[in-house]
Enzyme design. Structure first.
Site, PDB file in Angstrom:
ATOM      1  N   ARG A 263       1.483 -30.916   9.254  1.00  0.00           N
ATOM      2  CA  ARG A 263       0.713 -29.729   9.654  1.00  0.00           C
ATOM      3  C   ARG A 263       0.292 -28.899   8.450  1.00  0.00           C
ATOM      4  O   ARG A 263      -0.828 -28.378   8.401  1.00  0.00           O
ATOM      5  CB  ARG A 263       1.519 -28.903  10.649  1.00  0.00           C
ATOM      6  CG  ARG A 263       1.715 -29.654  11.957  1.00  0.00           C
ATOM      7  CD  ARG A 263       2.513 -28.866  12.971  1.00  0.00           C
ATOM      8  NE  ARG A 263       2.787 -29.703  14.120  1.00  0.00           N
ATOM      9  CZ  ARG A 263       4.000 -30.126  14.463  1.00  0.00           C
ATOM     10  NH1 ARG A 263       5.045 -29.783  13.764  1.00  0.00           N
ATOM     11  NH2 ARG A 263       4.158 -30.871  15.535  1.00  0.00           N
TER      12      ARG A 263
ATOM     13  N   ASP B  29       0.870  -1.170   0.000  1.00  0.00           N
ATOM     14  CA  ASP B  29       0.000   0.000   0.000  1.00  0.00           C
ATOM     15  C   ASP B  29       0.910   1.225   0.000  1.00  0.00           C
ATOM     16  O   ASP B  29       2.139   1.106  -0.134  1.00  0.00           O
ATOM     17  CB  ASP B  29      -0.962  -0.037   1.189  1.00  0.00           C
ATOM     18  CG  ASP B  29      -0.285   0.107   2.543  1.00  0.00           C
ATOM     19  OD1 ASP B  29       0.972   0.170   2.616  1.00  0.00           O
ATOM     20  OD2 ASP B  29      -1.006   0.167   3.551  1.00  0.00           O
TER      21      ASP B  29
ATOM     22  N   HIS C 225       9.034 -24.216   8.592  1.00  0.00           N
ATOM     23  CA  HIS C 225       7.986 -24.959   9.296  1.00  0.00           C
ATOM     24  C   HIS C 225       6.625 -24.905   8.617  1.00  0.00           C
ATOM     25  O   HIS C 225       5.819 -25.823   8.799  1.00  0.00           O
ATOM     26  CB  HIS C 225       7.832 -24.439  10.728  1.00  0.00           C
ATOM     27  CG  HIS C 225       8.987 -24.792  11.603  1.00  0.00           C
ATOM     28  ND1 HIS C 225       8.976 -24.574  12.960  1.00  0.00           N
ATOM     29  CD2 HIS C 225      10.192 -25.350  11.322  1.00  0.00           C
ATOM     30  CE1 HIS C 225      10.125 -24.983  13.472  1.00  0.00           C
ATOM     31  NE2 HIS C 225      10.880 -25.452  12.501  1.00  0.00           N
ATOM     32  N   ASN C 226       6.354 -23.835   7.863  1.00  0.00           N
ATOM     33  CA  ASN C 226       5.013 -23.652   7.304  1.00  0.00           C
ATOM     34  C   ASN C 226       4.978 -23.699   5.783  1.00  0.00           C
ATOM     35  O   ASN C 226       3.909 -23.559   5.201  1.00  0.00           O
ATOM     36  CB  ASN C 226       4.414 -22.317   7.772  1.00  0.00           C
ATOM     37  CG  ASN C 226       4.480 -22.169   9.266  1.00  0.00           C
ATOM     38  OD1 ASN C 226       5.224 -21.341   9.769  1.00  0.00           O
ATOM     39  ND2 ASN C 226       3.742 -22.980   9.996  1.00  0.00           N
TER      40      ASN C 226
ATOM     41  N   ARG D  98       7.561 -33.785   9.924  1.00  0.00           N
ATOM     42  CA  ARG D  98       6.436 -33.488  10.820  1.00  0.00           C
ATOM     43  C   ARG D  98       5.758 -32.184  10.446  1.00  0.00           C
ATOM     44  O   ARG D  98       4.565 -32.008  10.651  1.00  0.00           O
ATOM     45  CB  ARG D  98       6.870 -33.465  12.278  1.00  0.00           C
ATOM     46  CG  ARG D  98       7.815 -32.339  12.639  1.00  0.00           C
ATOM     47  CD  ARG D  98       8.341 -32.490  14.074  1.00  0.00           C
ATOM     48  NE  ARG D  98       9.433 -31.559  14.286  1.00  0.00           N
ATOM     49  CZ  ARG D  98       9.350 -30.486  15.054  1.00  0.00           C
ATOM     50  NH1 ARG D  98       8.241 -30.219  15.714  1.00  0.00           N
ATOM     51  NH2 ARG D  98      10.376 -29.682  15.198  1.00  0.00           N
ATOM     52  N   HIS D  99       6.517 -31.252   9.855  1.00  0.00           N
ATOM     53  CA  HIS D  99       5.935 -29.981   9.430  1.00  0.00           C
ATOM     54  C   HIS D  99       5.016 -30.173   8.221  1.00  0.00           C
ATOM     55  O   HIS D  99       4.013 -29.480   8.081  1.00  0.00           O
ATOM     56  CB  HIS D  99       7.030 -28.965   9.124  1.00  0.00           C
ATOM     57  CG  HIS D  99       7.953 -28.765  10.282  1.00  0.00           C
ATOM     58  ND1 HIS D  99       7.551 -28.159  11.455  1.00  0.00           N
ATOM     59  CD2 HIS D  99       9.248 -29.128  10.461  1.00  0.00           C
ATOM     60  CE1 HIS D  99       8.569 -28.147  12.310  1.00  0.00           C
ATOM     61  NE2 HIS D  99       9.602 -28.729  11.733  1.00  0.00           N
TER      62      HIS D  99
ATOM     63  N   ARG E  50       6.456   0.280   8.892  1.00  0.00           N
ATOM     64  CA  ARG E  50       6.569   1.132  10.070  1.00  0.00           C
ATOM     65  C   ARG E  50       7.055   0.358  11.292  1.00  0.00           C
ATOM     66  O   ARG E  50       7.159   0.907  12.384  1.00  0.00           O
ATOM     67  CB  ARG E  50       5.219   1.780  10.382  1.00  0.00           C
ATOM     68  CG  ARG E  50       4.751   2.718   9.285  1.00  0.00           C
ATOM     69  CD  ARG E  50       3.363   3.251   9.552  1.00  0.00           C
ATOM     70  NE  ARG E  50       2.953   4.169   8.495  1.00  0.00           N
ATOM     71  CZ  ARG E  50       1.699   4.376   8.131  1.00  0.00           C
ATOM     72  NH1 ARG E  50       0.719   3.722   8.742  1.00  0.00           N
ATOM     73  NH2 ARG E  50       1.416   5.213   7.153  1.00  0.00           N
TER      74      ARG E  50
ATOM     75  N   CYS F  13       2.741  -3.464   4.145  1.00  0.00           N
ATOM     76  CA  CYS F  13       1.885  -2.314   4.467  1.00  0.00           C
ATOM     77  C   CYS F  13       2.485  -1.655   5.695  1.00  0.00           C
ATOM     78  O   CYS F  13       3.617  -1.971   6.075  1.00  0.00           O
ATOM     79  CB  CYS F  13       0.418  -2.704   4.623  1.00  0.00           C
ATOM     80  SG  CYS F  13      -0.023  -3.685   6.067  1.00  0.00           S
ATOM     81  N   GLY F  14       1.772  -0.753   6.320  1.00  0.00           N
ATOM     82  CA  GLY F  14       2.331  -0.045   7.464  1.00  0.00           C
ATOM     83  C   GLY F  14       2.781  -0.963   8.581  1.00  0.00           C
ATOM     84  O   GLY F  14       3.908  -0.883   9.061  1.00  0.00           O
ATOM     85  N   THR F  15       1.905  -1.856   9.006  1.00  0.00           N
ATOM     86  CA  THR F  15       2.245  -2.812  10.063  1.00  0.00           C
ATOM     87  C   THR F  15       2.465  -4.228   9.538  1.00  0.00           C
ATOM     88  O   THR F  15       3.004  -5.067  10.252  1.00  0.00           O
ATOM     89  CB  THR F  15       1.116  -2.896  11.115  1.00  0.00           C
ATOM     90  OG1 THR F  15      -0.070  -3.384  10.467  1.00  0.00           O
ATOM     91  CG2 THR F  15       0.865  -1.553  11.770  1.00  0.00           C
TER      92      THR F  15
END
Length: 150
Positions: A137, A8, A99-100, A133-134, A110, A66-68
């Site tokens: 999941r 953004d 892991h994901n 194991r990951h 920011r 984005c900002g956060t």
């Protein structure tokens, strides 16, 4: 490797730094989102464009800013097949891949400085999925998507 990078207006300056960093490494970039840091640009629109690039196969992975990092990460995670992690340091950027099997890195312009942001990008792009194991999941996440995305 093709990386989609979107932001953004709040993330525009950091997006430009990330794009320059990727290009310096010879990585092809698809730029999405804000074209300036001055005019308001929705993180929703920026996130949708990036998610569509990744889910369509146009891009291998994505970087969302984005900002956060919160809003844009929520948006991209609404797309089936996206596993986006909001990261604030290099360790979490490594873990979202390891892991994901994350395919989108989100960050807040920011929240993190440029050096940390670029270290996160490098970690995210070089870390491999650990599997084993990951993988169980991640497969459970895919089953949830199949259940709830009609």
């Amino acid at each position: 490797m093709v990386i989609a990078v979107s932001s953004d207006h709040a993330g525009y300056d950091l997006k430009q730094k990330v794009i320059a960093h990727l290009k310096s490494k010879g990585i092809e970039v698809i730029e999405e989102g804000a074209t300036t840091g001055d005019s308001p640009f929705s993180y929703v629109e920026a996130g949708c464009a990036l998610a569509e690039d990744v889910t369509s196969g146009k891009a291998d992975k994505g970087i969302a800013i984005c900002g956060t990092g919160i809003g844009i990460s929520i948006v991209v995670n609404k797309y089936k097949g996206i596993r986006c992690g909001l990261c604030n340091n290099e360790y979490t950027a490594r873990m979202v891949r390891q892991h994901n099997n994350g395919n989108v890195l989100a960050m807040g312009a920011r929240v993190v400085g440029q050096a940390v942001a670029l270290a996160m990008v490098d970690a995210f792009l070089t870390e491999e999925f650990a599997g084993e194991r990951h993988a169980e999941r991640v497969n459970d996440i895919i089953k949830l998507e199949d259940k709830f995305y009609k």
